[in-house]
Design a protein around this motif. Sequence first.
Motif, PDB file in Angstrom:
ATOM      1  N   TYR A  37     -20.142 -34.226  22.005  1.00 14.61           N
ATOM      2  CA  TYR A  37     -18.923 -34.321  22.803  1.00 14.61           C
ATOM      3  C   TYR A  37     -17.902 -33.321  22.273  1.00 14.61           C
ATOM      4  O   TYR A  37     -17.682 -33.220  21.057  1.00 14.61           O
ATOM      5  CB  TYR A  37     -18.327 -35.730  22.751  1.00 14.61           C
ATOM      6  N   ALA A  38     -17.300 -32.583  23.175  1.00 10.43           N
ATOM      7  CA  ALA A  38     -16.284 -31.605  22.801  1.00 10.43           C
ATOM      8  C   ALA A  38     -15.105 -31.698  23.758  1.00 10.43           C
ATOM      9  O   ALA A  38     -15.295 -31.773  24.978  1.00 10.43           O
ATOM     10  CB  ALA A  38     -16.858 -30.189  22.819  1.00 10.43           C
ATOM     11  N   PHE A  82     -11.541 -30.571  19.251  1.00  8.95           N
ATOM     12  CA  PHE A  82     -12.535 -31.403  18.581  1.00  8.95           C
ATOM     13  C   PHE A  82     -13.925 -31.206  19.155  1.00  8.95           C
ATOM     14  O   PHE A  82     -14.111 -31.036  20.365  1.00  8.95           O
ATOM     15  CB  PHE A  82     -12.142 -32.884  18.717  1.00  8.95           C
ATOM     16  N   ALA A  83     -14.942 -31.252  18.283  1.00 11.06           N
ATOM     17  CA  ALA A  83     -16.339 -31.275  18.707  1.00 11.06           C
ATOM     18  C   ALA A  83     -17.112 -32.126  17.717  1.00 11.06           C
ATOM     19  O   ALA A  83     -16.918 -32.016  16.502  1.00 11.06           O
ATOM     20  CB  ALA A  83     -16.927 -29.864  18.762  1.00 11.06           C
ATOM     21  N   MET A 133     -25.142 -36.040  11.549  1.00 10.88           N
ATOM     22  CA  MET A 133     -23.925 -36.374  12.289  1.00 10.88           C
ATOM     23  C   MET A 133     -22.788 -35.566  11.697  1.00 10.88           C
ATOM     24  O   MET A 133     -22.661 -35.462  10.471  1.00 10.88           O
ATOM     25  CB  MET A 133     -23.642 -37.874  12.182  1.00 10.88           C
ATOM     26  N   GLY A 134     -21.963 -34.982  12.559  1.00  9.94           N
ATOM     27  CA  GLY A 134     -20.872 -34.184  12.042  1.00  9.94           C
ATOM     28  C   GLY A 134     -19.861 -33.843  13.106  1.00  9.94           C
ATOM     29  O   GLY A 134     -20.060 -34.129  14.298  1.00  9.94           O
ATOM     30  N   ALA A 135     -18.781 -33.230  12.685  1.00 12.78           N
ATOM     31  CA  ALA A 135     -17.714 -32.869  13.617  1.00 12.78           C
ATOM     32  C   ALA A 135     -16.947 -31.678  13.063  1.00 12.78           C
ATOM     33  O   ALA A 135     -17.021 -31.352  11.872  1.00 12.78           O
ATOM     34  CB  ALA A 135     -16.770 -34.049  13.824  1.00 12.78           C
ATOM     35  N   SER A 136     -16.206 -31.035  13.951  1.00 14.75           N
ATOM     36  CA  SER A 136     -15.338 -29.925  13.559  1.00 14.75           C
ATOM     37  C   SER A 136     -14.034 -30.008  14.339  1.00 14.75           C
ATOM     38  O   SER A 136     -13.968 -30.622  15.414  1.00 14.75           O
ATOM     39  CB  SER A 136     -16.021 -28.580  13.814  1.00 14.75           C
ATOM     40  N   VAL A 154     -11.999 -26.666  10.446  1.00  8.91           N
ATOM     41  CA  VAL A 154     -12.462 -27.626   9.456  1.00  8.91           C
ATOM     42  C   VAL A 154     -13.737 -28.284   9.950  1.00  8.91           C
ATOM     43  O   VAL A 154     -13.861 -28.603  11.149  1.00  8.91           O
ATOM     44  CB  VAL A 154     -11.395 -28.709   9.185  1.00  8.91           C
ATOM     45  N   ASN A 155     -14.704 -28.485   9.065  1.00 15.63           N
ATOM     46  CA  ASN A 155     -15.951 -29.136   9.451  1.00 15.63           C
ATOM     47  C   ASN A 155     -16.389 -30.124   8.380  1.00 15.63           C
ATOM     48  O   ASN A 155     -16.049 -29.973   7.207  1.00 15.63           O
ATOM     49  CB  ASN A 155     -17.055 -28.099   9.683  1.00 15.63           C
ATOM     50  N   MET A 156     -17.164 -31.125   8.804  1.00 13.01           N
ATOM     51  CA  MET A 156     -17.807 -32.037   7.858  1.00 13.01           C
ATOM     52  C   MET A 156     -19.049 -32.619   8.517  1.00 13.01           C
ATOM     53  O   MET A 156     -19.125 -32.743   9.748  1.00 13.01           O
ATOM     54  CB  MET A 156     -16.855 -33.151   7.415  1.00 13.01           C
ATOM     55  N   ALA A 157     -20.055 -32.963   7.694  1.00 15.24           N
ATOM     56  CA  ALA A 157     -21.320 -33.436   8.248  1.00 15.24           C
ATOM     57  C   ALA A 157     -22.106 -34.234   7.218  1.00 15.24           C
ATOM     58  O   ALA A 157     -21.870 -34.125   6.004  1.00 15.24           O
ATOM     59  CB  ALA A 157     -22.159 -32.263   8.749  1.00 15.24           C
ATOM     60  N   TRP A 158     -23.043 -35.007   7.725  1.00 18.38           N
ATOM     61  CA  TRP A 158     -24.002 -35.762   6.907  1.00 18.38           C
ATOM     62  C   TRP A 158     -25.379 -35.555   7.512  1.00 18.38           C
ATOM     63  O   TRP A 158     -25.543 -35.576   8.733  1.00 18.38           O
ATOM     64  CB  TRP A 158     -23.646 -37.244   6.892  1.00 18.38           C
TER      65      TRP A 158
END
Length: 369
Positions: free
Chosen positions: A194-195, A199-200, A221-224, A232-236
């Motif tokens: 979803y974007a 946000f995405a 799973m992650g987002a930016s 900024v980004n983060m993920a697992w």
Amino acid sequence: MKKLCLAVSILAASTSAAWAQSSVVISGILDGAVRYTTNSGPATNKSASLSQMVGGGMSQSRLSVAVTEDMGDGLKAIANIEHRLLLDSGTSAAGDFWRQAWVGLQSNSFGRITLGRQYNLLFDAATSTFASFKYSPYIEVFKPEIGMALTARQNNMVKYLVESGGLRFEAQVSAGENSGDIGQGKSIGALVRYAAGSFAGAYVWLQSEDQGGKKVTAQTMGASWTDGPLYVNMAWAQNKFETGYSLAGNVTLLGSINTAIISRNPASAATVATDAAAQVRDLFSAGITYQLTPQFNLGAQVWKGKQVGLVPGRGTGVLDAFAVVADYALSKRTDAYVEFDNLRTKGNVVISNGANTRTGYMVGVRHRF
């Protein structure tokens, strides 16, 4: 008679052009860098450093041919072949000459379906939604996140994609028709993305089998978030292995070129079965990119990996890594970059030569065409 044949040929060509317009686009990347890496010697001299030219620093050098045929009424035929090469030697980057090779159909109504060797959904999510750097999805020579993507590409794949507004759904299925191809067995997976605005975010579930039918299940799973010059980004990401999964596909913690982490440096082949087999691997990552000027970008990314072995105390450990990149656009298509990376291991996991730490320095130039 000649005039009649010419007239028929012109009519046929003009009629065909009325309902089918084709385009062929040749594109690519050429990336070369000089790199210095510490603790890169053999197990007998692991502290030795390595100076080299790499044929792909930030990006792997490649040549791509994309074909689109507009068949009218919102329907298109699409195809792509992509060859990846080493700029320093001019040789193929892998045993498969075409790293991508697929054909498909795309419709404004039903979405897109493609068949062939393609990027899998784990790679799609990482590069399209929570890329490590705004100006480059990942560092080619230092990419722990891609090491969790189950080889990133798979053979014999059917992939479906459909979008509506900011919502995207993808699904993949591939047949394990070559029983000896351990890394490219049967697979099934789904992606939701979803974007909206700045946000995405995305989530992927993917399961693959080895030649013996043992499964590895991957999730990511992650987002930016983007706000003007700030990204900024983060993920697992997680790989979970079924007991008995082929060791050939379960020997590394993170399968990157310069982060080939094994459960230990086995003294003999007899120890590989117990020390290399993992049950679960997790990788957490986060990063930031800031565009100081229209030409100059600074980026930093951190990774933390954790592995739990099938045998208590064996193959259990953690990895900490980070990278910093300064990138300057010399023109619309050419940029120069400076990169620094470091990784450290703890517990019963080490770099493939037995070292517990490694640092890399790199300077390179990249051109897109």
